[in-house]
Design a protein around this motif. Structure first.
Motif, PDB file in Angstrom:
ATOM      1  N   SER A 126      37.249  49.782  45.813  1.00 36.15           N
ATOM      2  CA  SER A 126      37.031  50.529  47.055  1.00 36.15           C
ATOM      3  C   SER A 126      37.794  51.846  47.062  1.00 36.15           C
ATOM      4  O   SER A 126      38.720  52.055  46.271  1.00 36.15           O
ATOM      5  N   VAL A 145      40.866  45.688  51.150  1.00 37.07           N
ATOM      6  CA  VAL A 145      40.180  46.482  50.128  1.00 37.07           C
ATOM      7  C   VAL A 145      40.632  46.033  48.747  1.00 37.07           C
ATOM      8  O   VAL A 145      41.806  45.737  48.524  1.00 37.07           O
ATOM      9  N   TYR A 163      35.347  44.894  49.739  1.00 35.01           N
ATOM     10  CA  TYR A 163      36.008  44.718  51.042  1.00 35.01           C
ATOM     11  C   TYR A 163      36.111  43.230  51.382  1.00 35.01           C
ATOM     12  O   TYR A 163      35.429  42.732  52.278  1.00 35.01           O
TER      13      TYR A 163
END
Length: 389
Positions: free
Chosen positions: A251, A247, A273
């Motif tokens: 995120s 991440v 991601y």
């Protein structure tokens, strides 16, 4: 002047006040709106009250109660998670909850009885046993619009991005069904989106109580880690449900890392991601490794196997996190989503065990479930292992 003519305005005023405070049923159109602008004006309401007091059969007490409530509290407007402005002209009392995040917050706000339809992901989750008799109307990203129309809801609550508007909004055009897009899984926006859902459901006080809970624990962690110099902050590799998919700063997991006072080794990578490889992780040599798991466990065998698989990856034995037994599993139940403060507290404690020695994240989880979900903590494993050695 006729005494009756002097007292009538006063009677009308108090009747409006009394009626507007009563709960009202949902209605397909805006009850009390006689000119088609979706707003119940003072003149429209006064006219209907006078008709009712005059014995007219065209205005029922139920309709008058609805009109009075709508006049007092509508329209109301929010800006959804896509940035679109949404104006509601009548109460939302029949809801379809398409994902577990909105279903959980709806429960926190005490509005589960208003849910008449759910997504299959909610149907399949034991956490939402009270929805056992509620019909499912498709997946969270693939709605069944024919079933939606058959249920005749006031609103469908979905994520900001999913399902795409072409699969939902466009197919519901021309109906009275509102599509409400809220990302109730993003930690950074959680309090704002909870507040918006409270406005939509007329549950503002319940929303404020939940927001206060979030803010209390976010502040508790933030105040302690806020004083840490940048050079003393621990580094973290947070791996998603898919191996080596991590991440970045954009995120929810990245936001939780910041909340916990850690330095995300992938924060500057492109995409929310990004995919990395084992050599890259080894080169970063993080202080802490956290693996996200898709659901909680009923015994230790599965998380133990996952943990052993991580620490036995080629070349990982010499990483600081592995050598110091600082590898943990965090399940989706408390990873981002409405219980993000629980997962954030675990992260903070794993990063800085001495700084958070007096905090038990399991107690935070229990408080949340008891206060807002009306249940005890299930006999499940949400983190593994729970604490630093």
């Amino acid at each position: 002047m006729n005494p009756r003519s002097r007292t009538l305005p006063v009677l009308v005023f108090w009747l409006v006040v009394a009626l507007s405070m009563m709960p009202v049923p949902a209605c397909a159109s805006v009850t009390g709106d006689t000119d088609g602008d979706d707003i119940v004006s003072k003149a429209e309401l006064t006219g209907q009250i006078l008709d009712y007091l005059g014995g007219s059969s065209h205005t029922s007490l139920s309709d008058l109660r609805s009109a009075s409530h709508i006049h007092a509290y509508y329209p109301r407007t929010i800006v959804d998670s896509t940035g679109d402005e949404l104006t509601l002209y009548k109460p939302i009392k029949r809801i379809i909850a398409y994902n577990t995040d909105c279903a959980e917050v709806i429960r926190s706000l005490g509005a589960t009885k208003d849910v008449i339809g759910i997504g299959t992901v909610v149907e399949e989750d034991d956490f939402f046993s009270e929805f056992g008799e509620v019909p499912a109307v498709g997946k969270w990203n693939s709605p069944d619009c024919e079933r939606i129309l058959a249920l005749d809801p006031d609103a469908v609550i979905v994520y900001g991005k999913w399902p795409e508007k072409g699969k939902l909004d466009d197919k519901l055009k021309g109906t009275d069904i509102e599509v409400i897009r809220l990302n109730l899984y993003v930690p950074e926006n959680m309090t704002g989106d909870v507040q918006k859902l409270g406005i939509v459901l007329e549950r503002e006080s319940e929303a404020e109580e939940l927001i206060d809970f979030y803010q209390h624990y976010a502040d508790l962690v933030g105040e302690r880690v806020g004083a840490l110099p940048e050079g003393e902050r621990q580094t973290m590799y947070l791996e998603g449900y898919t191996d080596f998919k991590t991440v970045s700063a954009g995120s929810g997991g990245g936001q939780m890392c910041v909340m916990a006072g850690g330095r995300n080794i992938a924060s500057d990578l492109v995409g929310a991601y990004p995919k990395v490889d084992t050599e890259w992780v080894i080169a970063q040599n993080p202080d802490l490794v956290i693996k996200a798991a898709s659901s909680s466990y009923d015994n230790t065998s599965e998380p133990d196997a996952i943990l052993n698989g991580i620490v036995s990856r080629p070349g990982w034995a010499d990483m600081d996190a592995v050598r110091n037994d600082r590898v943990h599993i965090l399940t989706s139940d408390i990873y981002t989503g409405p219980r993000y403060v629980v997962g954030g507290a675990y992260m903070a404690q794993w990063l800085y065990p001495d700084l958070f020695a007096d905090i038990n994240p399991a107690d935070i989880h229990q408080e949340y479930l008891e206060r807002f979900q009306g249940m005890e903590v299930p006999d499940r494993i949400f983190v593994y292992p729970a604490s630093e050695p």
